[in-house]
Enzyme design. Structure first.
Site, PDB file in Angstrom:
ATOM      1  N   GLY A  19       0.773  -1.237   0.000  1.00 16.36           N
ATOM      2  CA  GLY A  19       0.000   0.000   0.000  1.00 16.36           C
ATOM      3  C   GLY A  19       0.800   1.281   0.000  1.00 16.36           C
ATOM      4  O   GLY A  19       0.351   2.288   0.553  1.00 16.36           O
ATOM      5  N   ASN A  21       1.293   3.321  -2.438  1.00 13.66           N
ATOM      6  CA  ASN A  21       0.498   4.338  -3.133  1.00 13.66           C
ATOM      7  C   ASN A  21      -0.651   4.812  -2.251  1.00 13.66           C
ATOM      8  O   ASN A  21      -0.972   6.004  -2.213  1.00 13.66           O
ATOM      9  CB  ASN A  21      -0.040   3.781  -4.458  1.00 13.66           C
ATOM     10  CG  ASN A  21       0.960   3.901  -5.587  1.00 13.66           C
ATOM     11  OD1 ASN A  21       1.256   4.996  -6.062  1.00 13.66           O
ATOM     12  ND2 ASN A  21       1.506   2.783  -6.008  1.00 13.66           N
ATOM     13  N   ASN A 114      -7.383   3.624 -11.472  1.00 15.01           N
ATOM     14  CA  ASN A 114      -6.337   2.640 -11.204  1.00 15.01           C
ATOM     15  C   ASN A 114      -4.977   3.206 -11.567  1.00 15.01           C
ATOM     16  O   ASN A 114      -4.849   4.058 -12.452  1.00 15.01           O
ATOM     17  CB  ASN A 114      -6.575   1.372 -12.034  1.00 15.01           C
ATOM     18  CG  ASN A 114      -5.491   0.321 -11.825  1.00 15.01           C
ATOM     19  OD1 ASN A 114      -5.210  -0.070 -10.691  1.00 15.01           O
ATOM     20  ND2 ASN A 114      -4.859  -0.112 -12.914  1.00 15.01           N
ATOM     21  N   HIS A 116      -1.317   1.820 -12.956  1.00 17.20           N
ATOM     22  CA  HIS A 116      -0.724   0.629 -13.578  1.00 17.20           C
ATOM     23  C   HIS A 116       0.762   0.900 -13.808  1.00 17.20           C
ATOM     24  O   HIS A 116       1.119   1.967 -14.323  1.00 17.20           O
ATOM     25  CB  HIS A 116      -1.433   0.321 -14.908  1.00 17.20           C
ATOM     26  CG  HIS A 116      -0.881  -0.862 -15.619  1.00 17.20           C
ATOM     27  ND1 HIS A 116      -1.172  -2.152 -15.253  1.00 17.20           N
ATOM     28  CD2 HIS A 116      -0.021  -0.954 -16.670  1.00 17.20           C
ATOM     29  CE1 HIS A 116      -0.510  -2.996 -16.054  1.00 17.20           C
ATOM     30  NE2 HIS A 116       0.195  -2.286 -16.911  1.00 17.20           N
ATOM     31  N   THR A 148     -12.085   0.330 -16.895  1.00 16.79           N
ATOM     32  CA  THR A 148     -13.183  -0.140 -17.764  1.00 16.79           C
ATOM     33  C   THR A 148     -13.198  -1.667 -17.688  1.00 16.79           C
ATOM     34  O   THR A 148     -12.267  -2.275 -17.159  1.00 16.79           O
ATOM     35  CB  THR A 148     -12.932   0.284 -19.233  1.00 16.79           C
ATOM     36  OG1 THR A 148     -11.731  -0.357 -19.684  1.00 16.79           O
ATOM     37  CG2 THR A 148     -12.811   1.791 -19.347  1.00 16.79           C
ATOM     38  N   ASP A 152      -6.874  -2.717 -18.014  1.00 13.83           N
ATOM     39  CA  ASP A 152      -5.788  -1.748 -18.249  1.00 13.83           C
ATOM     40  C   ASP A 152      -5.955  -1.025 -19.583  1.00 13.83           C
ATOM     41  O   ASP A 152      -4.996  -0.819 -20.329  1.00 13.83           O
ATOM     42  CB  ASP A 152      -4.432  -2.486 -18.213  1.00 13.83           C
ATOM     43  CG  ASP A 152      -4.199  -3.156 -16.880  1.00 13.83           C
ATOM     44  OD1 ASP A 152      -3.485  -4.171 -16.856  1.00 13.83           O
ATOM     45  OD2 ASP A 152      -4.750  -2.687 -15.880  1.00 13.83           O
TER      46      ASP A 152
HETATM   47  N1  LIG Z   1     -11.956  -4.686 -15.180  1.00 13.32           N
HETATM   48  C1  LIG Z   1     -10.772  -4.205 -14.729  1.00 13.32           C
HETATM   49  N2  LIG Z   1     -10.295  -4.653 -13.549  1.00 13.32           N
HETATM   50  C2  LIG Z   1      -9.106  -4.161 -13.090  1.00 13.32           C
HETATM   51  C3  LIG Z   1      -8.361  -3.238 -13.845  1.00 13.32           C
HETATM   52  C4  LIG Z   1      -8.907  -2.773 -15.084  1.00 13.32           C
HETATM   53  O1  LIG Z   1      -8.311  -1.907 -15.787  1.00 13.32           O
HETATM   54  N3  LIG Z   1     -10.111  -3.282 -15.482  1.00 13.32           N
HETATM   55  N4  LIG Z   1      -7.091  -2.820 -13.403  1.00 13.32           N
HETATM   56  C5  LIG Z   1      -6.503  -3.767 -12.448  1.00 13.32           C
HETATM   57  C6  LIG Z   1      -5.173  -3.470 -11.895  1.00 13.32           C
HETATM   58  N5  LIG Z   1      -4.219  -4.317 -12.615  1.00 13.32           N
HETATM   59  C7  LIG Z   1      -3.271  -3.647 -13.329  1.00 13.32           C
HETATM   60  O2  LIG Z   1      -3.094  -2.415 -13.199  1.00 13.32           O
HETATM   61  C8  LIG Z   1      -4.308  -5.731 -12.601  1.00 13.32           C
HETATM   62  C9  LIG Z   1      -4.626  -6.389 -11.420  1.00 13.32           C
HETATM   63  C10 LIG Z   1      -4.727  -7.781 -11.405  1.00 13.32           C
HETATM   64  C11 LIG Z   1      -4.498  -8.532 -12.550  1.00 13.32           C
HETATM   65  C12 LIG Z   1      -4.657 -10.026 -12.501  1.00 13.32           C
HETATM   66  O3  LIG Z   1      -4.398 -10.717 -13.487  1.00 13.32           O
HETATM   67  N6  LIG Z   1      -5.077 -10.530 -11.340  1.00 13.32           N
HETATM   68  C13 LIG Z   1      -5.324 -11.977 -11.133  1.00 13.32           C
HETATM   69  C14 LIG Z   1      -4.864 -12.389  -9.754  1.00 13.32           C
HETATM   70  C15 LIG Z   1      -3.432 -11.973  -9.520  1.00 13.32           C
HETATM   71  C16 LIG Z   1      -3.061 -12.107  -8.040  1.00 13.32           C
HETATM   72  O4  LIG Z   1      -3.951 -12.352  -7.207  1.00 13.32           O
HETATM   73  O5  LIG Z   1      -1.849 -11.915  -7.747  1.00 13.32           O
HETATM   74  C17 LIG Z   1      -6.828 -12.254 -11.224  1.00 13.32           C
HETATM   75  O6  LIG Z   1      -7.642 -11.325 -10.931  1.00 13.32           O
HETATM   76  O7  LIG Z   1      -7.147 -13.425 -11.518  1.00 13.32           O
HETATM   77  C18 LIG Z   1      -4.181  -7.885 -13.740  1.00 13.32           C
HETATM   78  C19 LIG Z   1      -4.066  -6.483 -13.770  1.00 13.32           C
HETATM   79  C20 LIG Z   1      -7.464  -4.008 -11.310  1.00 13.32           C
HETATM   80  N7  LIG Z   1      -8.636  -4.597 -11.872  1.00 13.32           N
HETATM   81  N1  LIG Z   2      -1.721  -4.290 -11.954  1.00 10.67           N
HETATM   82  C1  LIG Z   2      -1.740  -3.590 -10.711  1.00 10.67           C
HETATM   83  C2  LIG Z   2      -0.315  -3.382 -10.250  1.00 10.67           C
HETATM   84  O1  LIG Z   2       0.594  -4.131 -10.592  1.00 10.67           O
HETATM   85  N2  LIG Z   2      -0.123  -2.333  -9.455  1.00 10.67           N
HETATM   86  C3  LIG Z   2       1.210  -2.020  -8.975  1.00 10.67           C
HETATM   87  O2  LIG Z   2       1.462  -2.693  -7.754  1.00 10.67           O
HETATM   88  C4  LIG Z   2       2.392  -1.924  -7.023  1.00 10.67           C
HETATM   89  C5  LIG Z   2       1.764  -1.786  -5.645  1.00 10.67           C
HETATM   90  O3  LIG Z   2       2.546  -1.074  -4.853  1.00 10.67           O
HETATM   91  P1  LIG Z   2       1.910  -0.488  -3.493  1.00 10.67           P
HETATM   92  O4  LIG Z   2       1.021  -1.592  -2.900  1.00 10.67           O
HETATM   93  O5  LIG Z   2       3.128  -0.183  -2.668  1.00 10.67           O
HETATM   94  O6  LIG Z   2       1.099   0.727  -3.867  1.00 10.67           O
HETATM   95  C6  LIG Z   2       2.549  -0.568  -7.740  1.00 10.67           C
HETATM   96  O7  LIG Z   2       3.729  -0.535  -8.527  1.00 10.67           O
HETATM   97  C7  LIG Z   2       1.341  -0.549  -8.644  1.00 10.67           C
HETATM   98  O8  LIG Z   2       1.528   0.205  -9.841  1.00 10.67           O
END
Ligand SMILES: Nc1nc2c(c(=O)[nH]1)N[C@@H](CN(C=O)c1ccc(C(=O)N[C@@H](CCC(=O)O)C(=O)O)cc1)CN2
Ligand SMILES: NCC(=O)N[C@@H]1O[C@H](COP(=O)([O-])[O-])[C@@H](O)[C@H]1O
Length: 226
Positions: A19, A21, A114, A116, A148, A152
């Site tokens: 956490g 961020n 979000n 990314h 959305t 991403d």
């Molecule tokens: N519908 C959407 N959901 C989320 C988005 C988005 O743009 N549209 N952004 C993500 C954040 N993210 C990247 O920035 C991201 C988070 C999680 C995953 C993923 O593949 N998660 C797996 C589990 C992974 C784990 O538990 O370690 C899953 O959900 O099966 C990809 C991208 C947040 N949600």
């Molecule tokens: N796809 C989502 C993703 O990878 N998010 C990334 O996880 C890290 C979390 O750091 P934090 O828990 O210290 O904020 C950050 O780098 C963030 O961009």
């Protein structure tokens, strides 16, 4: 929860881990210069380290364990109920690691943000720093975007970039990108709290009174590209 006495911009922040961020968001809001409040920090894992930090800083917390639900839809519905109790103006994902269903995204449409760790549309999904190094990019970075149903892929609010060094490991890159993430989210939270952010008819982000929505890491720190 009675929010009638809270005219400020209410944020709920979602995390899955440390956490950092989220801490930046809370510190920015608690500095007191913005008409905003962090109403709650929520996680999909009880062991998310950021929960303890949030509690220590007086922020209400909640855990909705995704493993407790039989489906992604059921988890998302429970998470949405927990969030709506705080009636947030915006839900900020900050290292939240669950893909959200279309029903959840629709429920918070236009209020879901979000961060990314890549320069989208490059490297969506997970392991972005490994992807960047594997492709040999010379510039990498981070993106803050509206969420959305397509992962991403949403309208971009801000981006920040960092140089890639020949000897970088994924962790080196992650730490460099985090510096820009923290500065970016602090600025974006300010724009949101001040009501500057909107989407035009083409679903492009407009931020009134802000000349540049891009940032760059320099030897002297993170600078806005104004
Ligand atoms: N519908 C959407 N959901 C989320 C988005 C988005 O743009 N549209 N952004 C993500 C954040 N993210 C990247 O920035 C991201 C988070 C999680 C995953 C993923 O593949 N998660 C797996 C589990 C992974 C784990 O538990 O370690 C899953 O959900 O099966 C990809 C991208 C947040 N949600
Ligand atoms: N796809 C989502 C993703 O990878 N998010 C990334 O996880 C890290 C979390 O750091 P934090 O828990 O210290 O904020 C950050 O780098 C963030 O961009």
């Amino acid at each position: 929860m009675d929010v009638s006495s809270s005219p400020a911009c209410r944020f709920v922040v979602l995390i899955s881990g440390r956490g950092s961020n989220m801490q930046t968001i809370v510190n920015t809001v608690q500095a007191g210069h913005l008409p905003a409040t962090v109403s709650a920090v929520m996680a999909n894992k009880a062991d998310a380290a950021g929960l303890e930090w949030a509690q220590a800083h007086g922020i209400p917390t909640a855990v909705v364990p995704h493993r407790d639900y039989d489906s992604r839809e059921a988890f998302d519905a429970a998470l949405a109920e927990a969030i709506e109790a705080y009636q947030p103006h915006y839900v900020l994902l900050a290292g939240f690691m669950r893909v959200l269903t279309p029903a959840f995204v629709e429920r918070f449409n236009g209020r879901l943000i979000n961060i990314h760790p890549s320069l989208l549309p490059a490297f969506p999904g997970l392991h972005t720093h490994q992807q960047a190094l594997a492709m040999g990019v010379q510039w990498h970075g981070c993106t803050i975007h509206f969420v959305t149903p397509v992962l991403d892929h949403g309208p971009i609010v801000a981006q920040g970039m960092v140089p890639v060094r020949a000897d970088d490991t994924p962790d080196d890159l992650a730490q460099r990108v985090l510096q820009v993430e923290h500065r970016m989210y602090a600025d974006v939270v300010g724009w949101l709290a001040q009501g500057r952010v909107s989407l035009d008819a083409m679903q492009r982000v407009q931020v009134s009174g802000v000349a540049s929505r891009s940032f760059v890491l320099t030897p002297d720190g993170v600078a806005s590209s104004e």
